[in-house]
Design an enzyme around this catalytic site. Structure first.
Site, PDB file in Angstrom:
ATOM      1  N   ASP A   1       0.709  -1.290   0.035  1.00  0.00           N
ATOM      2  CA  ASP A   1      -0.048   0.207  -0.080  1.00  0.00           C
ATOM      3  C   ASP A   1       1.240   1.172   0.334  1.00  0.00           C
ATOM      4  O   ASP A   1       2.467   1.006   0.007  1.00  0.00           O
ATOM      5  CB  ASP A   1      -1.014   0.344   1.097  1.00  0.00           C
ATOM      6  CG  ASP A   1      -2.336   0.671   1.079  1.00  0.00           C
ATOM      7  OD1 ASP A   1      -2.148   1.737  -0.153  1.00  0.00           O
ATOM      8  OD2 ASP A   1      -2.813   0.847   1.442  1.00  0.00           O
TER       9      ASP A   1
HETATM   10  C1  BGC Z   1      -5.234   3.624  -0.068  1.00  0.00           C
HETATM   11  C2  BGC Z   1      -4.858   1.691  -0.955  1.00  0.00           C
HETATM   12  C3  BGC Z   1      -4.771   3.325  -2.741  1.00  0.00           C
HETATM   13  C4  BGC Z   1      -4.306   4.180  -2.549  1.00  0.00           C
HETATM   14  C5  BGC Z   1      -3.772   4.696  -4.068  1.00  0.00           C
HETATM   15  C6  BGC Z   1      -3.847   4.284  -0.481  1.00  0.00           C
HETATM   16  O1  BGC Z   1      -4.115   5.648   0.847  1.00  0.00           O
HETATM   17  O2  BGC Z   1      -4.764   2.146   1.194  1.00  0.00           O
HETATM   18  O3  BGC Z   1      -5.932   1.241  -1.394  1.00  0.00           O
HETATM   19  O4  BGC Z   1      -4.864   1.694  -3.431  1.00  0.00           O
HETATM   20  O5  BGC Z   1      -3.848   5.131  -1.820  1.00  0.00           O
HETATM   21  O6  BGC Z   1      -4.541   5.916  -4.062  1.00  0.00           O
END
Ligand code: BGC
Length: 688
Positions: free
Chosen positions: A246
């Protein structure tokens, strides 16, 4: 027009093809190995982290490896574009419809290729533990089977367009509060029975192309660096795709290089050359580690055709009628009618006057964070707009709830229906924080005031989960949990309120009726003073002990002896359904279950019927019932439809911690057919 017809035909073909997912084959492995053997160490280091704005992979032009663009998810294609805004995850789960999930996934896949996006960062499948989790709206509720089935179909829809789906967040990111620090401490059986199944099915049945790890540590080790999680479990299920972190959830170079992760996102915080090269030089990390990571990335690209095909599919328009239709089809099946004192539907008549008001009446509300979207200009249909376009036989007035005047009050009190649109929005329910249980400030008072003026109030709630309805539940005539319906949500709700379509959504979580009744309450981190004390430290990690174990949601109702306000699987319609003629016959690896559902009303309506399995003589503690199948059909008034579900070996097994594997149940098992988890209409039993 011709282009739309041709591409709609191509859609149908690709959906047929979705039965053959883009599995990594030997030719993809060979091709990746050949590319990796020709890459320099610097090129390999470059490939294992995100590039540009954090939503691209690195190209290696001299070898023909393209840069691949990614975007969030899950409600449409998000980054740097406007796109079709689909309903949120909890609404999709409430449909109990595999077709709706397949359709939304397929629409998103089309929208992605129309923009040159080939990795979608969705679906999100973290289970619903507490109403407070700020991202419940993105996910599919509390049940692992429902979640797995919705996710699998959504993934099939996306991937049928040769777009890699990324199932996230692996694993146990079930609250947003202090999500980077709070370790989810979950025992092995609970992980396997509840929190792993959606990921596992996506790997084994959906050949999902990518998995995103979660922010939280799992049992003390951050997910992106957790070798037990990624290597000993995920890879052991046969996953050959890309494991990405993530965004900003990596801490140590060694941890990332040895856990089984392939791609550090959004950029090389710990896999940059300065940190990595000394470890390569002294042999703590080897080039084989780099090769393994690059191979996973490249064999997945190869399997999806990304090394050969153009990224952009020019035959699909950015504003696509097919996608809009898929958004509507899901939107209209998801709202859950919790209460109806005969108020709904409001039929067309010269005399009916609908008054609509409230903070969400003339906006399209949505949850905030990375799941928030930018809709295509002019495509958002608000509830007020949906009601106004109902046409002949309906008169709708939108009132400004912030300035209510004496004349307005008179009009309300005379209205044949007051539609009060309340709930959360992207500021009050969002990623990175948990929300309040009660409605945002002032809204309870607004409902009470309207209910005092007119008994014909229907409250329409936008939220990602349960909210506190106690202050006004008994004072209003009807309640609809509308979730976040996306760009078609206003039209879908107007069709439901007017009876053009009967509501068919059912709760994908237990609506406890109070925070404290939910057995998870005792284990929710924010309520644990120990956590608050150590909040600022990184070590030792604060934790959320998943003390309810396998008894989450409806699985805990009998175990903990708590009666919820509305059970899992509950939702009213405008008609009633009779269930009859249950047949359970041995077939193949399990049992074929079929039964008849009759719509006893006069108008068409859809019913989602649920199949639960209840082992009677297990050697281990089991929940009193578990959802193992569901089926949904539209049934014309007065007509019947035969429902069918196959129960395979998965339906009759539990995770055995002694052997670290699934073990078949023995003895007698009940097969329960329910309109909800608490409304069992038919039953039979089998002896295993
Ligand atoms: C989130 C993810 C997301 C990523 C990109 C993170 O803060 O937890 O679910 O895909 O950001 O935007």
């Amino acid at each position: 027009m011709q282009r739309i017809i041709v591409s709609a035909f191509a859609r149908c073909l690709s959906l047929v093809a979705s039965a053959q997912p883009y599995l990594v084959r030997q030719s993809d492995r060979d091709r990746a190995a050949s590319l990796v053997s020709r890459m320099t160490v610097d090129e390999k280091i470059d490939l294992i982290s995100g590039k540009v704005d954090g939503f691209w992979t690195a190209p290696v032009e001299r070898l023909g490896i393209p840069a691949v663009r990614m975007a969030d998810g899950p409600q449409g294609v998000r980054n740097k574009t406007r796109s079709t805004y689909y309903p949120c995850g909890i609404l999709l789960a409430s449909t109990f419809s595999r077709d709706a999930a397949l359709g939304v996934g397929n629409g998103i896949g089309c929208d992605a290729t129309a923009r040159g996006v080939r990795i979608m960062l969705c679906p999100g499948v973290n289970l619903y533990r507490t109403a407070l989790c700020g991202r419940n709206f993105e996910y599919y509720g509390e049940d692992p089977y429902l979640t797995s089935e919705i996710a699998l179909n959504y993934i099939n829809g996306i991937q049928s367009e040769r777009v890699i789906a990324t199932i996230k967040h692996f694993v146990a990111n079930n609250q947003e509060y202090a999500r980077h620090r709070v370790s989810s401490n979950v025992d092995e059986r609970t992980l396997n029975e509840l929190y792993f199944p959606a990921f596992r099915k996506a790997v084994e049945k959906g050949a999902v192309g990518a998995v995103m790890t979660s922010y939280n540590p799992l049992n003390g080790t951050h997910a992106a660096e957790n070798a037990w999680l990624i290597t000993d479990n995920l890879r052991a299920w046969g996953f050959e795709g890309i494991v990405m972190s993530d965004w900003v959830s990596t801490y140590t170079t060694l941890g990332v290089m040895t856990s089984g992760l392939d791609l550090e996102m959004p950029r090389n915080h710990v896999t940059n050359p300065d940190d990595l090269k000394p470890l390569l030089a002294n042999g703590v990390v080897t080039e084989r580690d780099l090769d393994r990571m690059c191979t996973h990335i490249l064999q997945t690209f190869s399997a999806f055709g990304l090394l050969d095909l153009p990224m952009l599919n020019e035959s699909i328009p950015e504003d696509y009628e097919f996608s809009r239709n898929k958004a509507y089809e899901a939107s209209v099946q998801g709202p859950v009618l919790l209460k109806n004192d005969g108020l709904l539907p409001v039929k067309s008549s010269g005399k009916n006057h609908i008054v609509v008001l409230g903070p969400n009446a003339d906006v399209v509300a949505f949850g905030g964070g990375s799941g928030a979207m930018h809709p295509i200009e002019g495509r958002n249909i608000t509830l007020a707009a949906g009601l106004k376009s109902l046409g002949k036989g309906y008169k709708t007035t939108l009132l400004d709830y912030t300035a209510l005047t004496a004349d307005d009050e008179k009009l309300i009190s005379k209205a044949s229906l007051v539609v009060l649109s309340v709930g959360f929005n992207s500021k009050t329910e969002t990623e990175n924080s948990d929300r309040t249980y009660g409605l945002p400030e002032g809204q309870d008072a607004l409902v009470a005031r309207m209910a005092a003026l007119n008994p014909r109030v229907v409250v329409v709630v936008n939220s990602g989960g349960e909210v506190d309805i106690n202050p006004w539940k008994d004072k209003v005539g009807a309640i609809i949990m509308a979730w976040y319906g996306g760009q078609e949500g206003g039209r879908a709700l107007a069709d439901i309120l007017s009876g053009k379509v009967a509501p068919s959504g059912k709760l994908p979580f237990t609506f406890w009726g109070s925070l404290e009744k939910n057995p998870v309450y005792a284990y929710y981190t924010q309520r644990n003073p120990h956590i608050l004390e150590v909040k600022k430290d990184r070590n030792p990690y604060p934790f959320a002990q998943y003390g309810e174990g396998i008894f989450l949601g409806y699985r805990g109702v009998e175990h903990f002896d708590v009666e919820p306000m509305y059970p899992f699987g509950f939702g009213l319609s405008y008609v009633n359904f009779d269930y009859s003629d249950l047949s359970v016959v041995r077939a193949g690896d399990g049992y074929d279950v079929s039964f008849t559902v009759k719509n006893t009303g006069k108008t068409e309506a859809a019913e989602a019927a649920q199949v639960y399995v209840a082992p009677l003589a297990s050697e281990v503690m089991r929940p009193s019932k578990e959802l193992k199948g569901f089926d949904k059909h539209r049934i014309a008034g007065g007509k019947s439809v035969r429902y069918s579900v196959h129960l395979g070996p998965d339906a009759f097994s539990y995770y055995d911690t002694a052997s670290h594997s699934w073990k078949p149940e023995r003895g007698e098992c009940k097969i329960l057919i329910g309109a909800s988890s608490a409304d069992i209409r038919l039953q039979s039993s089998v002896t295993l």
